[in-house]
Design a protein around this motif. Structure first.
Motif, PDB file in Angstrom:
ATOM      1  N   GLN A   1       0.840  -1.186   0.000  1.00 28.08           N
ATOM      2  CA  GLN A   1       0.000   0.000   0.000  1.00 28.08           C
ATOM      3  C   GLN A   1       0.876   1.237   0.000  1.00 28.08           C
ATOM      4  OE1 GLN A   1      -3.001  -0.121   2.988  1.00 28.08           O
ATOM      5  NE2 GLN A   1      -3.678   1.980   2.654  1.00 28.08           N
ATOM      6  N   ASP A  99      -2.552   3.195  -7.532  1.00 28.56           N
ATOM      7  CA  ASP A  99      -2.547   1.863  -6.963  1.00 28.56           C
ATOM      8  C   ASP A  99      -1.645   0.989  -7.827  1.00 28.56           C
ATOM      9  OD1 ASP A  99      -5.907   1.313  -8.118  1.00 28.56           O
ATOM     10  OD2 ASP A  99      -4.055   0.661  -9.093  1.00 28.56           O
ATOM     11  N   TYR A 114      -5.896   4.071  -4.095  1.00 29.87           N
ATOM     12  CA  TYR A 114      -5.292   4.804  -2.977  1.00 29.87           C
ATOM     13  C   TYR A 114      -5.364   6.297  -3.249  1.00 29.87           C
ATOM     14  CZ  TYR A 114      -3.209   0.194  -2.224  1.00 29.87           C
ATOM     15  OH  TYR A 114      -3.019  -1.145  -2.056  1.00 29.87           O
TER      16      TYR A 114
END
Length: 125
Positions: A1, A99, A114
């Motif tokens: 992430q 992402d 994200y």
């Protein structure tokens, strides 16, 4: 992430300029295509610009082409949006996003996973 933090927004008169920055942390920044999006009050979030992992390929929304420039510095884990000749209709909250599956081309039609918290840009007439 990946974690994304935008900065550089503010109040500017029409015709002025601002440079937005988006600092990324987490997994390898250079592995991600990056995008800028914006959302004005009462409107849907829309694509503004995107840049490939290497920084070579760039795409823009037609309304900002020739006025905005997206760039990235992979050594600094940062993506930028230089905005010139700003217009009142550019007023919005600006977000950077990415992402690990999105491509720069794909961001033109699909929102990445994200997001940063956004930075307000207000252009007065």
């Amino acid at each position: 992430q990946v974690q994304l933090v935008e900065s550089g927004g503010g109040l500017v008169q029409a015709g002025g300029s601002l440079r937005l920055s988006c600092a990324a942390s987490g997994r390898t920044f250079s592995s991600y295509a990056m995008g800028w999006f914006r959302q004005a009050p009462g409107k849907e979030r829309e694509f503004v610009a995107a840049i490939s992992r290497s920084g070579v390929v760039k795409y823009y929304q037609d309304s900002v082409k020739d006025r905005f420039t997206i760039s990235r510095d992979n050594a600094k884990n940062t993506v930028y949006l230089q905005m010139n000749s700003l217009k009142p209709e550019d007023t919005a909250v600006y977000y950077c996003a990415s992402d690990d599956k999105s491509t720069a081309w794909g961001m033109k039609s699909t929102l990445p996973g994200y997001w940063g918290q956004g930075t307000q840009v207000t252009v007065s007439s």
